[in-house]
Design a protein around this motif. Sequence first.
Motif, PDB file in Angstrom:
ATOM      1  N   GLU A 228       0.909  -1.161  -0.307  1.00 50.89           N
ATOM      2  CA  GLU A 228      -0.245  -0.404   0.344  1.00 50.89           C
ATOM      3  C   GLU A 228       1.268   1.511  -0.019  1.00 50.89           C
ATOM      4  N   PRO A 229       0.131   2.333  -0.585  1.00 52.19           N
ATOM      5  CA  PRO A 229      -0.435   1.802  -1.165  1.00 52.19           C
ATOM      6  C   PRO A 229      -0.740   1.557  -3.043  1.00 52.19           C
ATOM      7  N   LYS A 258      -6.781   3.708  -1.680  1.00 48.91           N
ATOM      8  CA  LYS A 258      -5.432   3.634  -0.995  1.00 48.91           C
ATOM      9  C   LYS A 258      -4.960   3.617  -2.068  1.00 48.91           C
ATOM     10  N   THR A 259      -4.740   4.535  -3.577  1.00 50.03           N
ATOM     11  CA  THR A 259      -4.044   4.108  -4.840  1.00 50.03           C
ATOM     12  C   THR A 259      -4.213   5.867  -4.917  1.00 50.03           C
ATOM     13  N   ASN A 285      -4.351  12.266  -5.360  1.00 49.30           N
ATOM     14  CA  ASN A 285      -3.827  10.816  -5.320  1.00 49.30           C
ATOM     15  C   ASN A 285      -3.142  10.816  -7.047  1.00 49.30           C
TER      16      ASN A 285
END
Length: 412
Positions: A228-229, A258-259, A285
């Motif tokens: 992760e991520p 979580k990307t 993100n």
Amino acid sequence: MASRLKVLISAYGCEPGKGSEPGVGWQLATHMARLNDVWVITRANNKAAIEAELSKHPIDNLHFCYFDFPAWARFWKRGPRGVNLYYYLWQLGIRKLARQLHAQVGFDVVHHATFVKYWVPAGVAVVTAPFLWGPVGGADTPPLAFWPGLGCRGFVFEAARCLARWIGEHSPSLHFTARRAALALATTPATAARLKKLGTRKVELLIEAALPEQEVQALKKLPPPPSEPFRFVYLGNLLWLKGVHLAIHAFARCGLPKTELWLIGDGPYRAKLVNLAEKLGIAGNVRFFGKLPRQVALQRLSECHVYVHPSLHDSGGWACPEAMAAGKPVICLDIGGPAVEVTNECGFKIPLRSPEETVYLLAEAMRRLYLDSDLRLRMSAAAQKHVEKEFTWTKRVEQLNSYYHMIVNTQE
């Protein structure tokens, strides 16, 4: 063991330590000299780098001949500005030198290697020896439905590119090149179709991109990413025709927790892409790294899970083979060189029917690879095997050398 041939290679781009087409010219020349006696015609402005490298690491059976127009005749060319016109004139200009070399050496085969544009004539085609043309590419064009998404500059560029191809295809010099080719190698099916229409007798598919064996092994040994991520990554120039806006739209559509989407590279489209990420509410993100030194870029690549390459036309390119060598499943569009480079075992090839459907399918591919770790691991292993089997310079030069002997034997 096959007999050594006397080979003349035309490589406008040819420079040690470089990637893209200059790297192709250099790698082809140096690897081919192990199998044959090789002469290379390249630009005079490559001479300093070539001679410096050869002074440190001499290579037997490799000879360079340099050509450029005088400075007063090319004052208008500055870096990439004017490169297409100068390249066309350079091909015409090397014809006399190629004939003179043939009169002195008596070549068994001549080979046009770089640039990869199929719509520009090859100067060495005038030599009366069996002629291998390519790999060449450049025939792939995105469907018109995708043009509005390119922005004004991208739209104008693509329109100008189509016009340049049309003019080139009506050039008597290009038709002469096509008729002279004992064999033409096309990087994509679309280019193969254009070469056949130009009157080329025999056409086969062969991708241009290849990697040195030591680089393949180094990429294979990169450490795995953290769990992760979960990261998707694109590595390349931020140009309108690279389709990065499609990847951003698809990433936003996924809405996966979580990307991150990492964009490594720079270009005139960056500001618009930053604005797009902000507009879609995913700016936090999407990371823009800018242009990084190669080793740093590869380190960033190792920290990601999936490589996304939504280019709307590439004749080949090195990004997908490098990503596959690093064990990254690839999501690309089903057009151009990436569609030939990437197999269904190594990733997903997304059809281009409409921008909306393409974004939806890109998002679905992202979602599948995010959710299915077994699929991701299978594609990772298959990608590395595929590169080791098909994308090393030893493999590529063996293929080209077999073509040399085939056209020489056919001519006899």
